[in-house]
Scaffold this active site. Structure first.
Site, PDB file in Angstrom:
ATOM      1  N   PHE A 136      81.353  23.474  12.571  1.00  0.00           N
ATOM      2  CA  PHE A 136      80.173  24.342  12.409  1.00  0.00           C
ATOM      3  C   PHE A 136      80.589  25.764  12.761  1.00  0.00           C
ATOM      4  CE2 PHE A 136      76.497  26.342  14.609  1.00  0.00           C
ATOM      5  CZ  PHE A 136      75.437  26.110  13.736  1.00  0.00           C
ATOM      6  N   LEU A 138      79.517  29.355  13.372  1.00  0.00           N
ATOM      7  CA  LEU A 138      78.514  30.401  13.581  1.00  0.00           C
ATOM      8  C   LEU A 138      79.150  31.583  14.331  1.00  0.00           C
ATOM      9  CD1 LEU A 138      75.509  31.253  13.284  1.00  0.00           C
ATOM     10  CD2 LEU A 138      75.089  30.219  15.519  1.00  0.00           C
ATOM     11  N   GLU A 371      76.803  26.836  22.823  1.00  0.00           N
ATOM     12  CA  GLU A 371      75.420  26.479  22.432  1.00  0.00           C
ATOM     13  C   GLU A 371      74.407  27.367  23.140  1.00  0.00           C
ATOM     14  OE1 GLU A 371      74.548  23.917  20.374  1.00  0.00           O
ATOM     15  OE2 GLU A 371      76.281  22.567  20.350  1.00  0.00           O
TER      16      GLU A 371
HETATM   17  P1  TGC Z   1      65.215  36.010  16.792  1.00  0.00           P
HETATM   18  O1  TGC Z   1      64.733  37.268  16.143  1.00  0.00           O
HETATM   19  O2  TGC Z   1      64.652  35.617  18.121  1.00  0.00           O
HETATM   20  O3  TGC Z   1      65.061  34.788  15.788  1.00  0.00           O
HETATM   21  C1  TGC Z   1      65.510  34.835  14.444  1.00  0.00           C
HETATM   22  C2  TGC Z   1      64.777  33.763  13.674  1.00  0.00           C
HETATM   23  O4  TGC Z   1      65.181  32.480  14.180  1.00  0.00           O
HETATM   24  C3  TGC Z   1      64.003  31.778  14.678  1.00  0.00           C
HETATM   25  N1  TGC Z   1      64.439  31.055  15.871  1.00  0.00           N
HETATM   26  C4  TGC Z   1      64.660  29.739  15.878  1.00  0.00           C
HETATM   27  N2  TGC Z   1      64.516  28.810  14.923  1.00  0.00           N
HETATM   28  C5  TGC Z   1      64.832  27.544  15.231  1.00  0.00           C
HETATM   29  N3  TGC Z   1      65.308  27.190  16.441  1.00  0.00           N
HETATM   30  C6  TGC Z   1      65.483  28.103  17.432  1.00  0.00           C
HETATM   31  N4  TGC Z   1      66.005  27.728  18.613  1.00  0.00           N
HETATM   32  C7  TGC Z   1      65.143  29.447  17.173  1.00  0.00           C
HETATM   33  N5  TGC Z   1      65.196  30.597  17.889  1.00  0.00           N
HETATM   34  C8  TGC Z   1      64.765  31.569  17.071  1.00  0.00           C
HETATM   35  C9  TGC Z   1      63.000  32.855  14.965  1.00  0.00           C
HETATM   36  O5  TGC Z   1      61.686  32.352  14.918  1.00  0.00           O
HETATM   37  C10 TGC Z   1      63.270  33.829  13.822  1.00  0.00           C
HETATM   38  O6  TGC Z   1      62.711  33.298  12.632  1.00  0.00           O
HETATM   39  P2  TGC Z   1      62.111  34.287  11.505  1.00  0.00           P
HETATM   40  O7  TGC Z   1      61.593  33.342  10.472  1.00  0.00           O
HETATM   41  O8  TGC Z   1      61.058  35.088  12.218  1.00  0.00           O
HETATM   42  O9  TGC Z   1      63.270  35.103  11.039  1.00  0.00           O
HETATM   43  O10 TGC Z   1      66.804  36.127  16.882  1.00  0.00           O
HETATM   44  P3  TGC Z   1      67.712  37.063  17.768  1.00  0.00           P
HETATM   45  O11 TGC Z   1      68.722  37.661  16.863  1.00  0.00           O
HETATM   46  O12 TGC Z   1      66.877  37.974  18.626  1.00  0.00           O
HETATM   47  O13 TGC Z   1      68.487  36.021  18.709  1.00  0.00           O
HETATM   48  C11 TGC Z   1      67.828  35.231  19.613  1.00  0.00           C
HETATM   49  C12 TGC Z   1      68.873  34.448  20.452  1.00  0.00           C
HETATM   50  C13 TGC Z   1      69.693  35.386  21.338  1.00  0.00           C
HETATM   51  C14 TGC Z   1      68.069  33.514  21.336  1.00  0.00           C
HETATM   52  C15 TGC Z   1      69.798  33.642  19.526  1.00  0.00           C
HETATM   53  O14 TGC Z   1      70.595  34.474  18.767  1.00  0.00           O
HETATM   54  C16 TGC Z   1      70.697  32.677  20.289  1.00  0.00           C
HETATM   55  O15 TGC Z   1      70.268  31.559  20.585  1.00  0.00           O
HETATM   56  N6  TGC Z   1      71.954  33.086  20.607  1.00  0.00           N
HETATM   57  C17 TGC Z   1      72.944  32.171  21.186  1.00  0.00           C
HETATM   58  C18 TGC Z   1      73.970  31.837  20.136  1.00  0.00           C
HETATM   59  C19 TGC Z   1      74.438  30.423  20.242  1.00  0.00           C
HETATM   60  O16 TGC Z   1      73.833  29.563  20.863  1.00  0.00           O
HETATM   61  N7  TGC Z   1      75.533  30.125  19.588  1.00  0.00           N
HETATM   62  C20 TGC Z   1      76.035  28.784  19.562  1.00  0.00           C
HETATM   63  C21 TGC Z   1      77.144  28.643  18.544  1.00  0.00           C
HETATM   64  S1  TGC Z   1      77.481  26.966  18.116  1.00  0.00           S
HETATM   65  C22 TGC Z   1      78.223  26.311  19.451  1.00  0.00           C
HETATM   66  O17 TGC Z   1      78.339  26.881  20.478  1.00  0.00           O
HETATM   67  C23 TGC Z   1      78.705  24.959  19.263  1.00  0.00           C
HETATM   68  S2  TGC Z   1      79.519  24.300  20.620  1.00  0.00           S
HETATM   69  C24 TGC Z   1      79.751  22.790  19.967  1.00  0.00           C
HETATM   70  C25 TGC Z   1      80.289  21.754  20.865  1.00  0.00           C
HETATM   71  O18 TGC Z   1      81.520  21.652  20.959  1.00  0.00           O
HETATM   72  O19 TGC Z   1      79.463  20.944  21.377  1.00  0.00           O
HETATM   73  P1  FAD Z   2      79.347  36.882  24.659  1.00  0.00           P
HETATM   74  O1  FAD Z   2      78.194  36.752  23.738  1.00  0.00           O
HETATM   75  O2  FAD Z   2      80.333  37.974  24.440  1.00  0.00           O
HETATM   76  O3  FAD Z   2      78.827  36.912  26.137  1.00  0.00           O
HETATM   77  C1  FAD Z   2      79.623  37.347  27.250  1.00  0.00           C
HETATM   78  C2  FAD Z   2      78.724  37.388  28.487  1.00  0.00           C
HETATM   79  O4  FAD Z   2      77.665  38.342  28.262  1.00  0.00           O
HETATM   80  C3  FAD Z   2      78.039  36.049  28.758  1.00  0.00           C
HETATM   81  O5  FAD Z   2      77.964  35.845  30.159  1.00  0.00           O
HETATM   82  C4  FAD Z   2      76.634  36.236  28.193  1.00  0.00           C
HETATM   83  O6  FAD Z   2      75.674  35.442  28.858  1.00  0.00           O
HETATM   84  C5  FAD Z   2      76.403  37.724  28.458  1.00  0.00           C
HETATM   85  N1  FAD Z   2      75.439  38.282  27.523  1.00  0.00           N
HETATM   86  C6  FAD Z   2      75.534  38.408  26.167  1.00  0.00           C
HETATM   87  N2  FAD Z   2      74.428  38.941  25.662  1.00  0.00           N
HETATM   88  C7  FAD Z   2      73.586  39.171  26.694  1.00  0.00           C
HETATM   89  C8  FAD Z   2      72.269  39.691  26.815  1.00  0.00           C
HETATM   90  N3  FAD Z   2      71.555  40.068  25.752  1.00  0.00           N
HETATM   91  N4  FAD Z   2      71.717  39.782  28.049  1.00  0.00           N
HETATM   92  C9  FAD Z   2      72.403  39.370  29.148  1.00  0.00           C
HETATM   93  N5  FAD Z   2      73.652  38.868  29.103  1.00  0.00           N
HETATM   94  C10 FAD Z   2      74.237  38.766  27.886  1.00  0.00           C
HETATM   95  N6  FAD Z   2      80.711  28.358  18.319  1.00  0.00           N
HETATM   96  C11 FAD Z   2      80.468  27.880  17.071  1.00  0.00           C
HETATM   97  O7  FAD Z   2      79.886  28.533  16.220  1.00  0.00           O
HETATM   98  N7  FAD Z   2      80.872  26.606  16.736  1.00  0.00           N
HETATM   99  C12 FAD Z   2      81.512  25.804  17.615  1.00  0.00           C
HETATM  100  O8  FAD Z   2      81.860  24.660  17.275  1.00  0.00           O
HETATM  101  C13 FAD Z   2      81.804  26.307  18.919  1.00  0.00           C
HETATM  102  N8  FAD Z   2      82.523  25.553  19.790  1.00  0.00           N
HETATM  103  C14 FAD Z   2      82.906  26.103  20.987  1.00  0.00           C
HETATM  104  C15 FAD Z   2      83.778  25.394  21.816  1.00  0.00           C
HETATM  105  C16 FAD Z   2      84.207  25.948  23.011  1.00  0.00           C
HETATM  106  C17 FAD Z   2      85.181  25.213  23.859  1.00  0.00           C
HETATM  107  C18 FAD Z   2      83.703  27.209  23.426  1.00  0.00           C
HETATM  108  C19 FAD Z   2      84.113  27.794  24.755  1.00  0.00           C
HETATM  109  C20 FAD Z   2      82.846  27.922  22.611  1.00  0.00           C
HETATM  110  C21 FAD Z   2      82.455  27.391  21.374  1.00  0.00           C
HETATM  111  N9  FAD Z   2      81.641  28.111  20.491  1.00  0.00           N
HETATM  112  C22 FAD Z   2      81.367  27.624  19.243  1.00  0.00           C
HETATM  113  C23 FAD Z   2      81.275  29.493  20.805  1.00  0.00           C
HETATM  114  C24 FAD Z   2      80.115  29.651  21.771  1.00  0.00           C
HETATM  115  O9  FAD Z   2      78.903  29.321  21.174  1.00  0.00           O
HETATM  116  C25 FAD Z   2      80.126  31.100  22.279  1.00  0.00           C
HETATM  117  O10 FAD Z   2      81.255  31.218  23.138  1.00  0.00           O
HETATM  118  C26 FAD Z   2      78.844  31.461  23.000  1.00  0.00           C
HETATM  119  O11 FAD Z   2      77.749  31.502  22.111  1.00  0.00           O
HETATM  120  C27 FAD Z   2      78.975  32.822  23.728  1.00  0.00           C
HETATM  121  O12 FAD Z   2      79.545  33.797  22.923  1.00  0.00           O
HETATM  122  P2  FAD Z   2      80.779  34.669  23.478  1.00  0.00           P
HETATM  123  O13 FAD Z   2      81.787  33.753  24.028  1.00  0.00           O
HETATM  124  O14 FAD Z   2      81.172  35.601  22.388  1.00  0.00           O
HETATM  125  O15 FAD Z   2      80.191  35.480  24.697  1.00  0.00           O
END
Ligand code: TGC
Ligand code: FAD
Length: 392
Positions: A136, A138, A371
């Site tokens: 995935f 992102l 996540e």
């Molecule tokens: P924002 O303006 O708040 O929202 C944009 C649009 O998205 C909708 N929305 C959601 N929809 C479904 N589920 C949710 N949890 C949602 N949260 C928001 C929202 O309603 C809006 O929709 P629309 O129709 O109005 O456009 O977006 P923002 O740009 O201000 O960002 C909000 C924020 C910071 C919470 C979001 O960007 C976020 O959650 N950031 C964290 C990124 C993250 O979690 N990345 C994970 C990458 S994948 C990963 O880490 C996999 S690890 C895998 C593993 O090994 O297990």
């Molecule tokens: P940053 O966004 O650069 O954040 C750095 C620090 O700043 C953090 O402490 C954060 O909390 C803080 N910060 C950022 N923004 C704010 C704010 N607005 N206010 C206050 N504090 C803030 N991603 C995928 O898409 N797919 C995957 O399969 C996937 N697998 C992963 C596996 C591993 C082992 C790891 C470590 C990460 C993986 N990720 C994946 C990525 C993961 O989702 C990101 O690392 C995570 O979302 C944070 O992004 P970043 O590391 O760029 O940190």
């Protein structure tokens, strides 16, 4: 080799709330982990790679797409069963749970929810059986917590899309067969595209040097003028809400998984404290050690009920994203604190691979970041209760 003596801990008789099917699913996952994973996990963690030979077994216990309907090859289970499987897998290792949750919630889920019927039939059965492994994409080098800023993009070339950009920190990327990739159209709208290994210009270099989640392979997804067939675009949802919807499902699974890691640390610490003699007594007889153990089981029990209730809400389709954030954040933090306390109870032995503690602790440093980081989930709760977004 250490014998896996884990039997589970149910301080508040939560089992009485589970159906027979829930218990069967959980016990099958637990038995599989004990037989197939516990004997090899330390070796693969040290090697820094996922044991690919266990993929068919992981599929057989419902580890890939537990809640995906049977007609697409999934197990057709409910959300509590999905959670219990994640708990048992992460009880062994967060990297094992990661492989399962990426495949289930970040690859199968979007194809099921946002894909065409043809895409569902083409990919889901192969992903469910483990014939295909998915990733995935992102996160990007310059866009982690803020995926809305992503630079990866595609252009409409008439008979195909041309994809350019890169994704970083992608679980399973080095050996994935397919990747669900989030990219912007020329209009700046985020869409999901299914990219297959073998497409020209698509490469997946591995990221080395991790001290965490070592039993999971992590890497990049790099796209240099990749021609993606038009039929590979997920047609039924676009915008940032599409990938965030997948994250809701995966974060829910992590909330359960973190309980598993905490249970394993507690289990090991309790056993060690009763066996280890100092000053003529088991260290479990000292109040300081009892305080640590009593607080651990209290926090685990609170997390079990928070998460069970979340599972009921998810099953009813009424769980909010903010509720999921609260459980993910609370439970991972809880597990990390328990891992640190459990490490101390084990004294010097706690830093060795004779016990799982240090491995869980290192793994949880990834889980608290991916996540959505610990900070981001707090801000999601803050936004939910105040109505004011403090991200930007
Ligand atoms: P924002 O303006 O708040 O929202 C944009 C649009 O998205 C909708 N929305 C959601 N929809 C479904 N589920 C949710 N949890 C949602 N949260 C928001 C929202 O309603 C809006 O929709 P629309 O129709 O109005 O456009 O977006 P923002 O740009 O201000 O960002 C909000 C924020 C910071 C919470 C979001 O960007 C976020 O959650 N950031 C964290 C990124 C993250 O979690 N990345 C994970 C990458 S994948 C990963 O880490 C996999 S690890 C895998 C593993 O090994 O297990
Ligand atoms: P940053 O966004 O650069 O954040 C750095 C620090 O700043 C953090 O402490 C954060 O909390 C803080 N910060 C950022 N923004 C704010 C704010 N607005 N206010 C206050 N504090 C803030 N991603 C995928 O898409 N797919 C995957 O399969 C996937 N697998 C992963 C596996 C591993 C082992 C790891 C470590 C990460 C993986 N990720 C994946 C990525 C993961 O989702 C990101 O690392 C995570 O979302 C944070 O992004 P970043 O590391 O760029 O940190």
């Amino acid at each position: 080799m250490r014998t896996d003596l884990y039997q589970g801990h149910d301080y508040y008789q939560m089992d009485e709330l589970l159906s027979d099917e829930h218990k069967l699913v959980r016990d099958s996952a637990r038995a599989w982990v004990k037989k197939e994973m516990s004997p090899i996990i330390e070796e693969y963690f040290e090697k820094g790679t996922f044991p690919k030979q266990v993929i068919p077994g992981l599929a057989s216990i419902g580890g890939f797409g537990p809640y995906i309907p049977v007609e697409y090859g999934g197990a057709g289970l409910d959300q509590i069963s999905y959670g219990l499987i994640m708990q048992e897998l992460e009880r062994c290792d967060s990297g094992l749970r990661s492989t399962s949750s990426v495949q289930s919630s970040l690859v199968m889920y979007p194809i099921w929810k946002y894909g065409s019927e043809e895409q569902r039939h083409t990919y889901l059965p192969k992903l469910a059986s483990g014939e295909f492994i998915g990733s995935f994409g992102l996160t990007e080098p310059d866009h982690g917590s803020n995926p809305a800023g992503m630079a990866t993009n595609f252009k409409d070339m008439g008979d195909h899309y041309l994809l350019n950009g890169s994704k970083l920190w992608i679980s399973n990327s080095p050996f994935c067969d397919v990747a669900v990739v989030w990219a912007k159209s020329e209009e700046g709208r985020i869409h999901g595209l299914i990219v297959e290994r073998g497409m020209e210009g698509f490469t997946t270099p591995e990221t080395h040097g991790k001290w965490s989640l070592r039993a999971s392979n992590t890497g990049e997804l790099v796209f240099a003028d990749v021609k993606v067939p038009k039929g590979n675009l997920l047609p039924n949802k676009s915008g940032l809400g599409a990938p965030l919807g997948c994250l809701d499902s995966a974060r829910y699974g992590i909330a359960w998984g973190a309980i598993g890691a905490a249970l394993d640390c507690y289990d090991s610490a309790l056993r060690y404290a009763k066996e280890r003699i100092q000053f003529g007594k088991p260290i479990a007889a000292f109040q300081l050690q009892q305080k640590k153990l009593a607080e651990m089981i209290t926090e685990i029990t609170k997390a079990q009920f928070l998460t069970f209730r979340l599972g009921q809400l998810r099953e009813a389709g009424t769980a909010t994203s903010a509720q999921i954030s609260m459980a993910k954040r609370n439970n991972v933090d809880m597990a990390l604190k328990i891992a640190r306390e459990a490490r101390q109870i084990h004294g010097a032995m706690g830093i060795t691979n004779e016990y799982p503690i240090m491995r869980h602790m290192m793994n949880l440093e990834s889980v608290i970041t991916y996540e959505g980081t610990h900070d981001i989930h707090l801000l999601i709760t803050g936004m939910d209760i105040t109505g004011i977004a403090a991200f930007k």
